[in-house]
Scaffold this active site. Structure first.
Site, mmCIF file in Angstrom:
data_model
loop_
_atom_site.group_PDB
_atom_site.id
_atom_site.type_symbol
_atom_site.label_atom_id
_atom_site.label_comp_id
_atom_site.label_asym_id
_atom_site.label_seq_id
_atom_site.Cartn_x
_atom_site.Cartn_y
_atom_site.Cartn_z
ATOM 1 N N ARG A 51 0.847 -1.189 0.000
ATOM 2 C CA ARG A 51 0.000 0.000 0.000
ATOM 3 C C ARG A 51 0.881 1.236 0.000
ATOM 4 O O ARG A 51 2.100 1.147 0.103
ATOM 5 C CB ARG A 51 -1.027 0.004 1.150
ATOM 6 C CG ARG A 51 -0.649 -0.660 2.428
ATOM 7 C CD ARG A 51 0.231 0.089 3.381
ATOM 8 N NE ARG A 51 -0.025 1.500 3.453
ATOM 9 C CZ ARG A 51 0.907 2.390 3.632
ATOM 10 N NH1 ARG A 51 2.187 2.011 3.759
ATOM 11 N NH2 ARG A 51 0.656 3.665 3.711
ATOM 12 N N ALA A 53 0.735 5.103 -2.239
ATOM 13 C CA ALA A 53 0.602 5.364 -3.675
ATOM 14 C C ALA A 53 1.828 4.958 -4.504
ATOM 15 O O ALA A 53 1.695 4.208 -5.486
ATOM 16 C CB ALA A 53 0.244 6.839 -3.879
ATOM 17 N N ARG A 94 -7.728 -0.726 -6.649
ATOM 18 C CA ARG A 94 -8.052 0.384 -5.733
ATOM 19 C C ARG A 94 -8.272 1.641 -6.588
ATOM 20 O O ARG A 94 -7.568 1.836 -7.579
ATOM 21 C CB ARG A 94 -6.915 0.636 -4.713
ATOM 22 C CG ARG A 94 -6.781 -0.477 -3.689
ATOM 23 C CD ARG A 94 -5.811 -0.099 -2.571
ATOM 24 N NE ARG A 94 -6.419 0.787 -1.589
ATOM 25 C CZ ARG A 94 -5.729 1.350 -0.586
ATOM 26 N NH1 ARG A 94 -4.434 1.131 -0.475
ATOM 27 N NH2 ARG A 94 -6.331 2.138 0.279
ATOM 28 N N ASP A 243 -2.198 10.712 -2.289
ATOM 29 C CA ASP A 243 -2.580 9.663 -3.239
ATOM 30 C C ASP A 243 -2.941 10.225 -4.600
ATOM 31 O O ASP A 243 -2.844 9.536 -5.611
ATOM 32 C CB ASP A 243 -3.745 8.848 -2.681
ATOM 33 C CG ASP A 243 -3.240 7.939 -1.579
ATOM 34 O OD1 ASP A 243 -3.068 8.428 -0.451
ATOM 35 O OD2 ASP A 243 -2.957 6.766 -1.870
ATOM 36 N N LYS A 254 -4.835 9.902 3.026
ATOM 37 C CA LYS A 254 -5.527 9.062 4.014
ATOM 38 C C LYS A 254 -6.549 9.847 4.826
ATOM 39 O O LYS A 254 -6.291 10.981 5.230
ATOM 40 C CB LYS A 254 -4.476 8.430 4.926
ATOM 41 C CG LYS A 254 -4.971 7.543 6.028
ATOM 42 C CD LYS A 254 -5.875 6.429 5.582
ATOM 43 C CE LYS A 254 -5.296 5.574 4.476
ATOM 44 N NZ LYS A 254 -6.312 4.690 3.831
HETATM 45 O O1 MRU Z 1 -4.679 3.164 2.258
HETATM 46 P P1 MRU Z 1 -3.205 3.386 2.149
HETATM 47 O O2 MRU Z 1 -2.449 2.860 3.311
HETATM 48 O O3 MRU Z 1 -2.653 2.902 0.819
HETATM 49 O O4 MRU Z 1 -3.048 4.963 2.151
HETATM 50 C C1 MRU Z 1 -1.773 5.507 2.025
HETATM 51 C C2 MRU Z 1 -1.724 6.970 2.148
HETATM 52 O O5 MRU Z 1 -2.715 7.646 2.285
HETATM 53 C C3 MRU Z 1 -0.366 7.602 1.979
HETATM 54 O O6 MRU Z 1 -0.253 8.755 2.746
HETATM 55 C C4 MRU Z 1 -0.139 7.956 0.506
HETATM 56 O O7 MRU Z 1 -0.398 6.849 -0.318
HETATM 57 C C5 MRU Z 1 1.220 8.462 0.250
HETATM 58 S S1 MRU Z 1 2.452 7.216 0.379
HETATM 59 C C6 MRU Z 1 3.953 7.937 0.014
#
Ligand code: MRU
Length: 352
Positions: A51, A53, A94, A243, A254
Site C-alpha cells: 500500500r 501510492a 483500488r 494519493d 488518508k
Molecule cells: O490506504 P493506504 O495505506 O494505501 O493509504 C496511504 C496513504 O494515504 C499515503 O499517505 C499515501 O499513499 C502516500 S504514500 C507515500
C-alpha cells in the site's frame, strides 16, 4: 536488518514472481510474500498487503511485466489485446491512488512503442520499464527528502499522518524522506508525532515502526490528540503524503489528513504535502473529481478488537481518503521543486 533496508516491493532474482513485504502483518511479523499470478497481486493491493501510492505504482509495473511474460500470443495484436485485459483488471484493485493508473499507462505506452519488435524483446522491454519505475521512485523520494529537509531546523516537532514512509515507496518514503535525510546529514534533534491513523492504523503499525527502528525520536498519538499537541506548541511542521493531487492543488490522502490541515491552519503551523509528480493528476481540475475509496465497515467495527465494538446493524461510513483543500496547504514538495499557490501555474512551470 533495518526497516529502511528492506524492500517493500521487488522482483525475485529469477524473475518468476513479485516479492512484497506483507504490511498487514507489521510490525509483529516480517514476512515476504511471493506473488506469481496477477490475481494474487490484485488481492495484495486490494487488501493493503502492499500500500501507499508510490509502492502501488511500482507493484503495478512489475505486475504487468510478469503478466506479459505469461501471455502466449502469436502476434503483436493478440499480445496487446491480452495485455490490455490484464491492465484493466489490475486497475480495479483500488480507485484513489493515481500512481496505479499512471504506472499501468506507462507500461502500456512502452508496449505500444515496441510494436515492431519481436515478442520476446518486448517482454524484456517491459521488465526494464518496471525496473525503471522502481529505480526512479527511489531517486524521486530522495529528492523530495532533500527539499523537505531544507524546510527543517534543529529542534523541530513534526507531525505526520498515515504512512508515507519507506514502506509506502521503493525507499525513503515521501513524508518521511526529509526525516531520513536529516538523520543521514547528522541532524538528530527533531521529534516526530505519528497519528495512529484509524481505522487501519498505518501510523501506529507502520510509521511508528519504521521511524522508531531508524532511531528517530518518535511519539505515537491517537488521531484525536493532534489538536492537543499542536496547542501545546509541540508541533511546528506537518509533512504528509498524498494519493492524488488535482490541478488546483487539492490533495487526496488518508482519511483524517484534511482534519490535520484544518488544525495546522488554526494553529499557524506550515502544512506540506510531499508528492512525487506521478501523483499529480492534471486531468482533473479539483479534488471533487477524485474517486474516494470506501472500505468494509468491519475495519471500523471489528478489526483490531477482541470483540465487536459497535452494535450489530448500525450504519457505518468508511471512506479511506479525504481531500484537503489547496487553501490549507503551505506547499507541495515534488522531486522537481517546491510548489506554492497558485498550484496549477506552479505545476506547469515544473513541466507537469
Ligand atoms: O490506504 P493506504 O495505506 O494505501 O493509504 C496511504 C496513504 O494515504 C499515503 O499517505 C499515501 O499513499 C502516500 S504514500 C507515500
Amino acid at each position: 536488518m533495518r526497516v529502511l533496508d528492506l524492500d517493500t516491493v521487488r522482483l525475485s532474482e529469477d524473475r518468476s514472481c513479485l516479492e512484497i513485504l506483507d504490511q498487514t502483518l507489521l510490525p509483529g511479523t516480517v514476512k515476504v510474500l511471493r506473488l506469481e499470478k496477477i490475481e494474487d497481486i490484485f488481492e495484495a493491493i486490494r487488501f493493503l498487503r502492499v500500500r501507499g501510492a508510490p509502492a502501488i505504482g511500482v507493484c503495478a509495473g512489475y505486475a504487468m511485466a510478469l503478466a506479459a511474460l505469461r501471455i502466449e500470443a502469436e502476434d503483436y495484436e493478440d499480445f496487446l489485446t491480452a495485455f490490455l485485459e490484464k491492465k484493466e483488471y489490475l486497475a480495479g484493485a483500488r480507485p484513489t491512488a493515481v500512481n496505479l493508473f499512471w504506472a499501468l499507462d506507462r507500461m502500456e505506452r512502452t508496449l505500444r512503442e515496441c510494436a515492431d519488435m519481436p515478442l520476446p524483446e518486448i517482454k524484456e522491454r517491459l521488465f526494464a520499464e518496471a525496473q525503471a519505475i522502481r529505480d526512479e521512485d527511489v531517486a524521486i523520494s530522495r529528492c523530495i527528502g532533500e527539499i523537505g529537509f531544507s524546510l527543517m531546523k534543529p529542534g523541530d516537532g513534526i507531525l505526520t499522518h498515515c504512512n508515507a514512509g519507506t514502506l509506502a515507496t521503493a525507499k525513503y518514503g515521501t513524508a518521511t524522506a526529509p526525516m531520513y535525510v536529516a538523520r543521514e546529514k547528522g541532524m538528530c534533534d527533531f521529534h516526530v508525532f505519528c497519528d495512529e491513523t484509524r481505522p487501519l492504523l498505518q501510523g501506529a503499525r507502520l510509521t511508528a515502526f519504521e521511524l522508531h527502528d531508524a532511531g528517530i525520536d518518535t511519539t505515537l498519538i491517537c488521531d484525536n490528540m493532534a489538536s492537543a499537541v499542536m496547542q501545546a506548541g509541540k508541533v511546528n511542521l506537518v509533512f504528509v503524503g498524498c494519493d492524488r493531487v488535482a490541478a488546483n492543488g487539492d490533495t487526496a490522502n488518508k482519511i483524517g489528513t484534511s482534519g490535520v490541515a484544518v488544525l495546522a491552519k488554526h494553529y499557524g503551523i506550515p502544512f506540506y504535502v510531499c508528492a512525487p509528480t506521478s501523483t499529480i493528476d492534471m486531468s482533473i481540475q479539483t479534488g471533487a473529481q477524485i474517486p474516494i475509496e470506501e472500505r468494509d465497515p468491519s475495519e471500523i467495527t471489528e478489526m483490531w478488537y477482541k470483540e465487536r465494538m459497535a452494535p450489530e446493524g448500525v450504519k457505518v461510513y468508511n471512506p479511506a481518503f479525504d481531500v484537503t483543500d489547496h487553501s490549507l496547504i503551505t506547499g507541495i514538495i515534488t522531486e522537481r521543486g517546491l510548489c506554492q499557490a497558485p498550484y496549477e501555474e506552479a505545476f506547469r512551470k515544473l513541466g507537469i
